[in-house]
Every structure is written in structure tokens, then in C-alpha cells.
Motif scaffolding. Structure first.
Motif, PDB file in Angstrom:
ATOM      1  N   ARG A 232       0.822  -1.215   0.000  1.00 14.12           N
ATOM      2  CA  ARG A 232       0.000   0.000   0.000  1.00 14.12           C
ATOM      3  C   ARG A 232       0.858   1.268   0.000  1.00 14.12           C
ATOM      4  NH1 ARG A 232      -2.256  -4.074   2.586  1.00 14.12           N
ATOM      5  NH2 ARG A 232      -4.533  -4.398   2.455  1.00 14.12           N
ATOM      6  N   LEU A 233       2.017   1.216  -0.624  1.00 10.15           N
ATOM      7  CA  LEU A 233       2.917   2.373  -0.583  1.00 10.15           C
ATOM      8  C   LEU A 233       2.286   3.613  -1.194  1.00 10.15           C
ATOM      9  CD1 LEU A 233       6.379   0.774  -1.465  1.00 10.15           C
ATOM     10  CD2 LEU A 233       5.577   1.565   0.766  1.00 10.15           C
ATOM     11  N   GLY A 234       1.381   3.420  -2.156  1.00  5.75           N
ATOM     12  CA  GLY A 234       0.743   4.575  -2.797  1.00  5.75           C
ATOM     13  C   GLY A 234      -0.309   5.245  -1.950  1.00  5.75           C
ATOM     14  N   GLU A 235      -0.660   4.635  -0.827  1.00  8.61           N
ATOM     15  CA  GLU A 235      -1.671   5.209   0.049  1.00  8.61           C
ATOM     16  C   GLU A 235      -1.012   6.016   1.172  1.00  8.61           C
ATOM     17  OE1 GLU A 235      -4.048   2.053   1.586  1.00  8.61           O
ATOM     18  OE2 GLU A 235      -4.237   1.050  -0.376  1.00  8.61           O
ATOM     19  N   PRO A 236      -1.733   6.993   1.738  1.00 12.75           N
ATOM     20  CA  PRO A 236      -1.204   7.678   2.924  1.00 12.75           C
ATOM     21  C   PRO A 236      -1.181   6.705   4.100  1.00 12.75           C
ATOM     22  CG  PRO A 236      -3.443   8.392   2.460  1.00 12.75           C
ATOM     23  CD  PRO A 236      -3.035   7.538   1.305  1.00 12.75           C
ATOM     24  N   LEU A 237      -0.029   6.510   4.677  1.00 15.09           N
ATOM     25  CA  LEU A 237       0.129   5.550   5.778  1.00 15.09           C
ATOM     26  C   LEU A 237       0.631   6.303   7.010  1.00 15.09           C
ATOM     27  CD1 LEU A 237       1.803   2.623   3.797  1.00 15.09           C
ATOM     28  CD2 LEU A 237      -0.528   2.667   4.717  1.00 15.09           C
ATOM     29  N   ALA A 238      -0.278   6.618   7.919  1.00 18.28           N
ATOM     30  CA  ALA A 238       0.094   7.320   9.138  1.00 18.28           C
ATOM     31  C   ALA A 238       0.623   6.319  10.157  1.00 18.28           C
ATOM     32  CB  ALA A 238      -1.111   8.062   9.711  1.00 18.28           C
ATOM     33  N   LEU A 239       1.422   6.814  11.072  1.00 16.37           N
ATOM     34  CA  LEU A 239       1.979   5.957  12.117  1.00 16.37           C
ATOM     35  C   LEU A 239       0.865   5.252  12.889  1.00 16.37           C
ATOM     36  CD1 LEU A 239       4.309   4.873  13.825  1.00 16.37           C
ATOM     37  CD2 LEU A 239       4.294   7.047  15.089  1.00 16.37           C
ATOM     38  N   ARG A 240      -0.204   5.956  13.149  1.00 13.54           N
ATOM     39  CA  ARG A 240      -1.315   5.354  13.893  1.00 13.54           C
ATOM     40  C   ARG A 240      -1.934   4.193  13.102  1.00 13.54           C
ATOM     41  NH1 ARG A 240      -3.753   6.796  18.269  1.00 13.54           N
ATOM     42  NH2 ARG A 240      -2.670   8.811  18.292  1.00 13.54           N
ATOM     43  N   ASP A 241      -2.002   4.328  11.757  1.00 10.98           N
ATOM     44  CA  ASP A 241      -2.541   3.240  10.930  1.00 10.98           C
ATOM     45  C   ASP A 241      -1.671   1.995  11.045  1.00 10.98           C
ATOM     46  OD1 ASP A 241      -4.523   4.969  10.002  1.00 10.98           O
ATOM     47  OD2 ASP A 241      -3.269   5.657   8.334  1.00 10.98           O
ATOM     48  N   ARG A 271      12.295   5.028   2.667  1.00 10.79           N
ATOM     49  CA  ARG A 271      13.270   4.168   1.984  1.00 10.79           C
ATOM     50  C   ARG A 271      12.568   3.208   1.026  1.00 10.79           C
ATOM     51  NH1 ARG A 271      18.107   1.258   5.213  1.00 10.79           N
ATOM     52  NH2 ARG A 271      18.601   3.476   5.427  1.00 10.79           N
ATOM     53  N   GLN A 272      11.463   2.592   1.475  1.00  7.04           N
ATOM     54  CA  GLN A 272      10.756   1.652   0.602  1.00  7.04           C
ATOM     55  C   GLN A 272      10.133   2.371  -0.587  1.00  7.04           C
ATOM     56  OE1 GLN A 272      11.440  -1.408   1.217  1.00  7.04           O
ATOM     57  NE2 GLN A 272      12.395  -0.722   3.129  1.00  7.04           N
ATOM     58  N   ARG A 273       9.630   3.572  -0.370  1.00 12.85           N
ATOM     59  CA  ARG A 273       9.055   4.332  -1.481  1.00 12.85           C
ATOM     60  C   ARG A 273      10.136   4.733  -2.485  1.00 12.85           C
ATOM     61  NH1 ARG A 273       4.825   7.290   2.625  1.00 12.85           N
ATOM     62  NH2 ARG A 273       2.978   6.109   1.940  1.00 12.85           N
ATOM     63  N   ALA A 274      11.310   5.092  -1.978  1.00  9.22           N
ATOM     64  CA  ALA A 274      12.420   5.437  -2.874  1.00  9.22           C
ATOM     65  C   ALA A 274      12.859   4.216  -3.677  1.00  9.22           C
ATOM     66  CB  ALA A 274      13.584   6.001  -2.069  1.00  9.22           C
ATOM     67  N   PHE A 297       4.777   9.289  -2.795  1.00 10.74           N
ATOM     68  CA  PHE A 297       5.414  10.585  -2.553  1.00 10.74           C
ATOM     69  C   PHE A 297       4.476  11.742  -2.876  1.00 10.74           C
ATOM     70  CE2 PHE A 297       9.737   8.467  -3.044  1.00 10.74           C
ATOM     71  CZ  PHE A 297      10.032   8.574  -1.699  1.00 10.74           C
ATOM     72  N   GLY A 298       3.440  11.471  -3.620  1.00  9.46           N
ATOM     73  CA  GLY A 298       2.423  12.480  -3.888  1.00  9.46           C
ATOM     74  C   GLY A 298       2.729  13.345  -5.085  1.00  9.46           C
ATOM     75  N   THR A 299       3.841  14.077  -5.034  1.00 12.43           N
ATOM     76  CA  THR A 299       4.189  14.985  -6.123  1.00 12.43           C
ATOM     77  C   THR A 299       5.588  14.689  -6.634  1.00 12.43           C
ATOM     78  OG1 THR A 299       5.178  16.677  -4.696  1.00 12.43           O
ATOM     79  CG2 THR A 299       2.786  16.790  -5.047  1.00 12.43           C
ATOM     80  N   ALA A 300       5.832  15.110  -7.867  1.00 14.80           N
ATOM     81  CA  ALA A 300       7.156  14.932  -8.456  1.00 14.80           C
ATOM     82  C   ALA A 300       8.203  15.706  -7.664  1.00 14.80           C
ATOM     83  CB  ALA A 300       7.153  15.387  -9.914  1.00 14.80           C
ATOM     84  N   ALA A 301       7.816  16.871  -7.151  1.00 14.42           N
ATOM     85  CA  ALA A 301       8.764  17.681  -6.382  1.00 14.42           C
ATOM     86  C   ALA A 301       9.188  16.953  -5.112  1.00 14.42           C
ATOM     87  CB  ALA A 301       8.141  19.027  -6.039  1.00 14.42           C
ATOM     88  N   SER A 302       8.222  16.321  -4.441  1.00 13.77           N
ATOM     89  CA  SER A 302       8.545  15.570  -3.234  1.00 13.77           C
ATOM     90  C   SER A 302       9.455  14.388  -3.562  1.00 13.77           C
ATOM     91  CB  SER A 302       7.263  15.076  -2.575  1.00 13.77           C
ATOM     92  OG  SER A 302       7.558  14.257  -1.457  1.00 13.77           O
ATOM     93  N   MET A 303       9.176  13.683  -4.654  1.00 11.28           N
ATOM     94  CA  MET A 303      10.009  12.538  -5.017  1.00 11.28           C
ATOM     95  C   MET A 303      11.414  12.987  -5.392  1.00 11.28           C
ATOM     96  SD  MET A 303       9.218   9.369  -7.590  1.00 11.28           S
ATOM     97  CE  MET A 303       9.754  10.039  -9.165  1.00 11.28           C
ATOM     98  N   ARG A 304      11.512  14.102  -6.110  1.00 13.55           N
ATOM     99  CA  ARG A 304      12.839  14.615  -6.458  1.00 13.55           C
ATOM    100  C   ARG A 304      13.650  14.890  -5.199  1.00 13.55           C
ATOM    101  NH1 ARG A 304      10.251  17.175 -10.860  1.00 13.55           N
ATOM    102  NH2 ARG A 304       9.744  19.003  -9.613  1.00 13.55           N
TER     103      ARG A 304
END
Length: 326
Positions: A232-241, A271-274, A297-304
Motif C-alpha cells: 500500500r505504498l501509494g496510500e497515505p500511511l500514518a503511524l497510527r494506521d 526508503r521503501q518508497r524510494a 510521494f504524492g508529487t514529483a517535487a517531493s520525489m525529487r
């Protein structure tokens, strides 16, 4: 006419089972350094421990004209990689014949290693308390043998003044190009780069070449939650989740997670998303924007930003390096 300055004297120590590419790199790069119409700026010579022939890592031997006495007259000494060097230094101590040869090096001589040649300098105590690098695949062995060295396996090379170390194979080219640039400026280094058809400077570091490990998960502790998160890396994963999936409190989950992985949940997710972004950049035609969304990562800027922090290069640069085009 004014007398020409003598060239900088470089001695390469060819140890048994020396890797031919790394052995030849300093000669090929440094001997290409000269001002237009001028004499060579370096004199590069090779020696062995006894002045006799030495086998290489491949199917030939080399004969040299010099023994270890060459080291006493050098301005720079280079120790390239050898195939059986790491097993020979399994206890972190130098064999007597290598120690005797290094004892001939004058104080103040610049020392350079390529790839596993750093094991020789470290075993001699020359890297204690200093930053250094070696081939990324030998990181664990190096740290176990030489805990006093400030090892950085992510960079192509480390310049610590009178001691310089590089990663493996082509990183030796980067280090030799750096020596030319440091000694004689970018103008001369650019001339060498054109003659040798190599980049005068390479972006990023070894981190972009480290093999992508498949994350190991199991059925104990936080492992099932890690496996769940990887799907589920593409989903928002909060610590509480994550903690809720593991059936733990946030505090207990965070502590257990760090004990098991050495990272916080947030660091592990980045790290896993990268890593997933690297796989998609290498093996898919998805745009950078789409990959950023796919891996969370949501946006290209964040991934960069995250890839630059992890690898030292932008996503487009990484893709050009590792994705063959038709």
C-alpha cells in the motif's frame, strides 16, 4: 629557457591478483594530463612487492620494472583493488610483506586507494578516525574489521587531504579525474576528460548503484505490518494506521519497529518508497509524476527531494543512467 618542473611522481602498488582495470586507471587518466604542447604533468610507474611478475585477477600476469623501493620516491602512492585482498585481510592485519612495503613511503606522501585498496590503508591504521569509502558491497566487512574508520559507502570517492579513497571500478576514474582537477584545475581536467572520453564530473554517488534488496518480512513482530505497508505504498500511511494494523500502541509499535529494522517507521517508509520509485524508473514508461503518486510521494517535487537525498541525483538523471533506450 626556464627549466621545466618535474612531473608529479605516482607509484602504483600492484598486489597479487590485482584487478587489471583498477591497475590501469591511474596511468590512463593521469598520464593524459598535460598542458597543450607541454610535458606530461605526472610520471606514473608500477611496482610489486618484490619487483617480480604478479598475477592479475584475469588470465594474464604482468611484469614490472620496479620493486617496493619505488614507493620511497613517490609523491603519490596508489593501491588498486585485488581480488583476494579482502580474504587476506580477514583479521584486519596487514601481511608482513605489505607492511614492509608501506613502511618505505615517506611521511607526507599522498595516499590513494581504489575499491578494496582501502582495506590495505585501513589495516595499516592510516584511515583511523578519518572519512573513507570502498566498494559498497564490502561495507559490512569493512565496518566489522575497521570500526574506527568513518566509512561512507554512498559516495564515489572521499578526499581527506593527503588520503583519498574511492568506490569500485569506474569510481577510480572519478577519483583520478578529481586528482587532476585538484592539482591542476578544471581546465586541465576537462582536457583529460575529452581525451579519455569520460565525464569530468559524475553526479551522485555509489548509492544509486547499490542493488535493490527485496525487503524481508516474516510473521513475527512488526513484519506482517511491514508486508501490509509494502502493498500500500501509494496510500497515505500514518503511524497510527501502522500501529493499529499491528495491534499495538503507537509507542510500543515504534519501539518494536526500530528494534527490528534499525529505522523509525517514517524512515523505513521513505526508503521503501524510494526503492519502489527506482524500480519503476528503471523498468516502466510511467512519467515521474505518475511514479510519485504510485509510490506515495504524492508529487514529483517531493520525489525529487527524497531521491536526491537518498541517491544524490534527480529522478530524470537516474532514469537516463539505468534505463536503456531503443
Amino acid at each position: 629557457m626556464s627549466e621545466q618542473p618535474r612531473p608529479h611522481r605516482v607509484a602504483i602498488l600492484a598486489l597479487p591478483d590485482v584487478i587489471a582495470f583498477e591497475l590501469a586507471t591511474p596511468s590512463r587518466i593521469l598520464e593524459s594530463a598535460q598542458l597543450p604542447g607541454g610535458p606530461p604533468l605526472y610520471q606514473v610507474r608500477t611496482c610489486t612487492l618484490d619487483g617480480g611478475p604478479v598475477r592479475t585477477s584475469t588470465d594474464f600476469r604482468i611484469s614490472v620494472d620496479h620493486g617496493p623501493e619505488l614507493l620511497a620516491d613517490a609523491d603519490t602512492v596508489v593501491v588498486p583493488a585485488s581480488r583476494n585482498l579482502v580474504p587476506a585481510l580477514a583479521e584486519g592485519r596487514l601481511p608482513a610483506e605489505i607492511a614492509d612495503a608501506l613502511a618505505l613511503v615517506r611521511p607526507g606522501t599522498r595516499l590513494v586507494s581504489i575499491c578494496t585498496g582501502a582495506f590495505v590503508l585501513a589495516a595499516a591504521g592510516l584511515l583511523d578516525g578519518r572519512p573513507a569509502t570502498t566498494h559498497w558491497s564490502y561495507t559490512d566487512q569493512f565496518r566489522r574489521l575497521f570500526p574506527k574508520v568513518r566509512l561512507d559507502p554512498d559516495v564515489l570517492f572521499v578526499d581527506d587531504g593527503d588520503v583519498l579513497t574511492s568506490g569500485g571500478v569506474a569510481a577510480g576514474v572519478d577519483l583520478c579525474m578529481h586528482l587532476v582537477r585538484r592539482d591542476h584545475g578544471s581546465g586541465v581536467a576537462n582536457l583529460v576528460a575529452r581525451r579519455c572520453i569520460v565525464p569530468p564530473w559524475r553526479e551522485g554517488g555509489q548509492a544509486q548503484y547499490i542493488d535493490l534488496p527485496v525487503p524481508v518480512t516474516g510473521d513475527e513482530g512488526t513484519a506482517p505490518t511491514r508486508a501490509w505497508a509494502l502493498r500500500r505504498l501509494g496510500e497515505p500511511l500514518a503511524l497510527r494506521d501502522l500501529a493499529e494494523h499491528a495491534g499495538m500502541s503507537v509507542r510500543t509499535f515504534t519501539r518494536r519497529f526500530r528494534d527490528e529494522t534499525g529505522l523509525s517507521p517514517g524512515q523505513w517508509l521513505v526508503r521503501q518508497r524510494a526503492q519502489e520509485a527506482r524500480r519503476l524508473l528503471e523498468g516502466s514508461d510511467l512519467t515521474v509524476d505518475r511514479i510519485a503518486r504510485e509510490v506515495g510521494f504524492g508529487t514529483a517535487a517531493s520525489m525529487r527531494q527524497h531521491l536526491h537525498e537518498a541517491l544524490g541525483v534527480a529522478p530524470s538523471t537516474y532514469r537516463r543512467t539505468f534505463r536503456a533506450t531503443g
